[in-house]
Design a protein around this motif. Structure first.
Motif, mmCIF file in Angstrom:
data_model
loop_
_atom_site.group_PDB
_atom_site.id
_atom_site.type_symbol
_atom_site.label_atom_id
_atom_site.label_comp_id
_atom_site.label_asym_id
_atom_site.label_seq_id
_atom_site.Cartn_x
_atom_site.Cartn_y
_atom_site.Cartn_z
ATOM 1 N N TYR A 65 0.844 -1.195 0.000
ATOM 2 C CA TYR A 65 0.000 0.000 0.000
ATOM 3 C C TYR A 65 0.880 1.247 0.000
ATOM 4 O O TYR A 65 1.914 1.281 0.672
ATOM 5 C CB TYR A 65 -0.910 0.005 1.232
ATOM 6 C CG TYR A 65 -1.906 -1.125 1.253
ATOM 7 C CD1 TYR A 65 -3.180 -0.950 0.720
ATOM 8 C CD2 TYR A 65 -1.584 -2.366 1.798
ATOM 9 C CE1 TYR A 65 -4.111 -1.979 0.728
ATOM 10 C CE2 TYR A 65 -2.510 -3.404 1.804
ATOM 11 C CZ TYR A 65 -3.760 -3.203 1.271
ATOM 12 O OH TYR A 65 -4.676 -4.231 1.272
ATOM 13 N N ASP A 66 0.445 2.266 -0.717
ATOM 14 C CA ASP A 66 1.174 3.530 -0.768
ATOM 15 C C ASP A 66 0.630 4.565 0.208
ATOM 16 O O ASP A 66 1.172 5.669 0.293
ATOM 17 C CB ASP A 66 1.133 4.108 -2.189
ATOM 18 C CG ASP A 66 1.921 3.249 -3.167
ATOM 19 O OD1 ASP A 66 2.942 2.663 -2.758
ATOM 20 O OD2 ASP A 66 1.514 3.165 -4.338
ATOM 21 N N GLN A 67 -0.446 4.209 0.919
ATOM 22 C CA GLN A 67 -1.046 5.096 1.908
ATOM 23 C C GLN A 67 -1.123 4.360 3.248
ATOM 24 O O GLN A 67 -1.131 3.130 3.288
ATOM 25 C CB GLN A 67 -2.462 5.505 1.468
ATOM 26 C CG GLN A 67 -2.505 6.296 0.175
ATOM 27 C CD GLN A 67 -1.793 7.633 0.300
ATOM 28 O OE1 GLN A 67 -1.925 8.340 1.283
ATOM 29 N NE2 GLN A 67 -1.003 7.964 -0.714
ATOM 30 N N ALA A 89 7.329 8.272 5.748
ATOM 31 C CA ALA A 89 7.016 8.856 4.443
ATOM 32 C C ALA A 89 8.250 9.432 3.761
ATOM 33 O O ALA A 89 8.321 9.478 2.537
ATOM 34 C CB ALA A 89 5.945 9.930 4.598
ATOM 35 N N SER A 112 3.449 -0.667 4.108
ATOM 36 C CA SER A 112 2.779 0.635 4.031
ATOM 37 C C SER A 112 3.570 1.697 4.777
ATOM 38 O O SER A 112 4.353 1.385 5.666
ATOM 39 C CB SER A 112 1.375 0.546 4.636
ATOM 40 O OG SER A 112 1.447 0.391 6.049
ATOM 41 N N THR A 167 -7.442 2.171 2.387
ATOM 42 C CA THR A 167 -6.473 2.820 3.274
ATOM 43 C C THR A 167 -7.191 3.916 4.056
ATOM 44 O O THR A 167 -8.357 4.202 3.794
ATOM 45 C CB THR A 167 -5.302 3.417 2.461
ATOM 46 O OG1 THR A 167 -5.823 4.366 1.525
ATOM 47 C CG2 THR A 167 -4.531 2.334 1.721
#
Length: 168
Positions: A65-67, A89, A112, A167
Motif C-alpha cells: 500500500y502507498d497510503q 514517508a 505501508s 487505506t
C-alpha cells in the motif's frame, strides 16, 4: 483445557506463543499480547505501529500500500500470521524499492507508510517488532524467515485475502 478459567487460558496461550518466538535477532523487541480480543471502533495501542492486541474482526488484505492503513485492520492481519513492514514517508524511494524486492516472496505481508514513526523502517509480527534504519540490513531477511510462518500469531494459518483493501 476444559474447565480452566478464561484468565488462565489467556496466560497459558501467551506463554505458549512467546515460547515459539525466535531468538537471536539483535534489537528485536517482543511483547505479550494475547489473541482473541476482537473489538469495533477506533483503538489505542501501546506500540506504534502496534505489534498485537485488540483488533477489528475485519482484517487488512495482504499487499503493498502507498497510503497508511488503519491499525485495527492491520493488527487483525498480524493475528492471522502476517508480517507488517512500515516506513516513514520520507524514506528514500531507493529504500522503498529495496523493501519491495526483499518481501516479494513473502505471501502474508503488509507494506505501508506509517505516519509519525520514529525509525525509518519497522518490521512487525504478532508480539515482535524490529526497528531499522536501512532496507539493506541483514536483519530484514532474518525477521522474515523467523516470522513468515506466523508461529506467534493467534490465528496462524488463517488467510489474509478477502479483507479490507482500502487505506485511511
Amino acid at each position: 483445557m476444559r474447565g480452566l478459567p478464561h484468565a488462565a487460558l489467556v496466560l497459558l496461550s501467551a506463554a505458549l506463543l512467546s515460547a515459539c518466538a525466535p531468538k537471536g535477532i539483535e534489537d528485536l523487541k517482543t511483547f505479550d499480547h494475547p489473541g482473541g480480543d476482537v473489538r469495533s471502533g477506533s483503538l489505542t495501542y501501546a506500540q506504534r505501529p502496534p505489534a498485537g492486541g485488540p483488533h477489528n474482526a475485519l482484517w487488512q488484505t495482504c499487499g503493498v500500500y502507498d497510503q497508511p492503513l488503519y491499525d485495527e485492520y492491520a493488527v487483525a492481519t498480524l493475528a492471522r500470521g502476517a508480517i507488517w513492514i512500515t516506513y516513514r514517508a520520507d524514506l528514500p524511494a531507493e529504500q522503498r524499492v529495496n523493501l519491495r524486492a526483499a518481501v516479494k516472496e513473502t505471501p502474508k505481508l503488509l507494506l505501508s507508510p506509517y505516519p509519525g514513526q520514529t525509525s525509518p523502517i519497522v518490521l512487525t509480527a504478532w508480539n515482535a517488532q524490529l526497528a531499522l534504519a536501512d532496507a539493506g540490513d541483514a536483519r530484514v531477511a532474518a525477521f522474515l524467515e523467523a516470522y513468515e510462518e506466523g508461529k506467534t500469531a493467534p490465528l496462524q494459518g488463517a488467510p489474509c485475502t478477502g479483507g479490507f483493501g482500502g487505506t485511511r
